[in-house]
Design a protein around this motif. Sequence first.
Motif, PDB file in Angstrom:
ATOM      1  N   UNK A 113       1.142  -1.138   0.056  1.00 19.78           N
ATOM      2  CA  UNK A 113      -0.002   0.121  -0.114  1.00 19.78           C
ATOM      3  C   UNK A 113       0.988   1.046  -0.077  1.00 19.78           C
ATOM      4  N   UNK A 114       0.381   2.302  -0.506  1.00 18.93           N
ATOM      5  CA  UNK A 114       1.098   3.397  -0.878  1.00 18.93           C
ATOM      6  C   UNK A 114       0.578   4.663  -0.204  1.00 18.93           C
ATOM      7  N   UNK A 115       1.025   5.591   0.225  1.00 24.41           N
ATOM      8  CA  UNK A 115       0.267   6.828   0.854  1.00 24.41           C
ATOM      9  C   UNK A 115       1.172   7.975   0.352  1.00 24.41           C
ATOM     10  N   UNK A 116       0.507   8.893  -0.570  1.00 22.59           N
ATOM     11  CA  UNK A 116       1.643   9.893  -1.034  1.00 22.59           C
ATOM     12  C   UNK A 116       0.959  11.234  -0.281  1.00 22.59           C
ATOM     13  N   UNK A 117       1.828  12.304  -0.498  1.00 22.10           N
ATOM     14  CA  UNK A 117       1.679  13.461   0.239  1.00 22.10           C
ATOM     15  C   UNK A 117       1.065  13.416   1.742  1.00 22.10           C
ATOM     16  N   UNK A 118       1.775  12.503   2.493  1.00 24.23           N
ATOM     17  CA  UNK A 118       1.656  12.390   3.639  1.00 24.23           C
ATOM     18  C   UNK A 118       1.277  13.557   4.743  1.00 24.23           C
ATOM     19  N   UNK A 119       0.108  13.464   5.381  1.00 22.33           N
ATOM     20  CA  UNK A 119      -0.386  14.347   6.413  1.00 22.33           C
ATOM     21  C   UNK A 119       0.075  13.794   7.675  1.00 22.33           C
ATOM     22  N   UNK A 120      -0.058  14.773   8.647  1.00 18.58           N
ATOM     23  CA  UNK A 120       0.033  14.353  10.462  1.00 18.58           C
ATOM     24  C   UNK A 120      -0.778  13.427  10.752  1.00 18.58           C
ATOM     25  N   UNK A 121      -2.116  13.678  10.144  1.00 17.91           N
ATOM     26  CA  UNK A 121      -3.226  12.781  10.633  1.00 17.91           C
ATOM     27  C   UNK A 121      -3.164  11.336  10.048  1.00 17.91           C
ATOM     28  N   UNK A 122      -1.919  10.763   9.073  1.00 19.63           N
ATOM     29  CA  UNK A 122      -1.888   9.573   8.676  1.00 19.63           C
ATOM     30  C   UNK A 122      -0.982   8.860   9.550  1.00 19.63           C
ATOM     31  N   UNK A 123      -0.652   9.561  10.611  1.00 21.09           N
ATOM     32  CA  UNK A 123       0.188   8.550  11.692  1.00 21.09           C
ATOM     33  C   UNK A 123      -0.848   7.677  12.484  1.00 21.09           C
ATOM     34  N   UNK A 124      -0.517   6.272  12.335  1.00 22.08           N
ATOM     35  CA  UNK A 124      -1.191   5.287  12.744  1.00 22.08           C
ATOM     36  C   UNK A 124      -0.470   4.044  12.588  1.00 22.08           C
ATOM     37  N   UNK A 125      -1.207   3.080  12.927  1.00 25.56           N
ATOM     38  CA  UNK A 125      -0.583   1.595  12.812  1.00 25.56           C
ATOM     39  C   UNK A 125      -1.476   0.987  11.626  1.00 25.56           C
ATOM     40  N   UNK A 126      -0.833   0.679  10.723  1.00 28.17           N
ATOM     41  CA  UNK A 126      -1.437   0.046   9.327  1.00 28.17           C
ATOM     42  C   UNK A 126      -1.154  -1.460   9.406  1.00 28.17           C
TER      43      UNK A 126
END
Lengths: 114, 111
Positions: free
Chosen positions: A76-89
């Motif tokens: 999985x890919x997450x682009x243009x990371x934001x602070x709210x993307x901090x998480x356990x995947x």
Amino acid sequence: KAGVTQTPRYLIKTRGQQVTLSCSPISGHRSVSWYQQTPGQGLQFLFEYFSETQRNKGNFPGRFSGRQFSNSRSEMNVSTLELGDSALYLCASSLPSGRQDEQYFGPGTRLTVT
Amino acid sequence: QKEVEQDPGPLSVPEGAIVSLNCTYSNSAFQYFMWYRQYSRKGPELLMYTYSSGNKEDGRFTAQVDKSSKYISLFIRDSQPSDSATYLCAMTYTGRRALTFGSGTRLQVQP
């Protein structure tokens, strides 16, 4: 039988960067699902892949994407990371057979966005 | 209102106690019900998997589903300190690959 493996286990990225996470399902399992776990929202479904095709997608923005390879491994890919993307995947694998199959989770990748 | 409600706890019990964990849900389409255990910094571990209403027992664990009340329970007999973890209920229905989770109940078993 080896369980679901996820790499890397921990990751620190900066806002605006992109990140790729990897998941290897249990041998013989062909369906891979991805979830995001945060203290505020709990476990939320991102998407599911089967036979290299995305079959289901949760309510996440297009910055979140994934793919599955012919050996059932998934990224999985997450682009243009934001602070709210901090998480356990978390990645989960299942067979599937004709009925709703049990999903088995990996240990997760903890992503911190600074 | 969330589709699945679960008391976050924490629930603290002495070793040897019977623990009751519960979830309620609003979507009557749910058919498959699961309980996961998650230790700190780990992924969820599947404990129990049940289809439709009824009871299922596995060792010290018993899962109950009451579809008429939209209520599911997990009972842990003879609780041990090693049972201290967060317990998550999850549910789905045929054709829907996504699991809908409760928020989790944190359980502490005191020695």
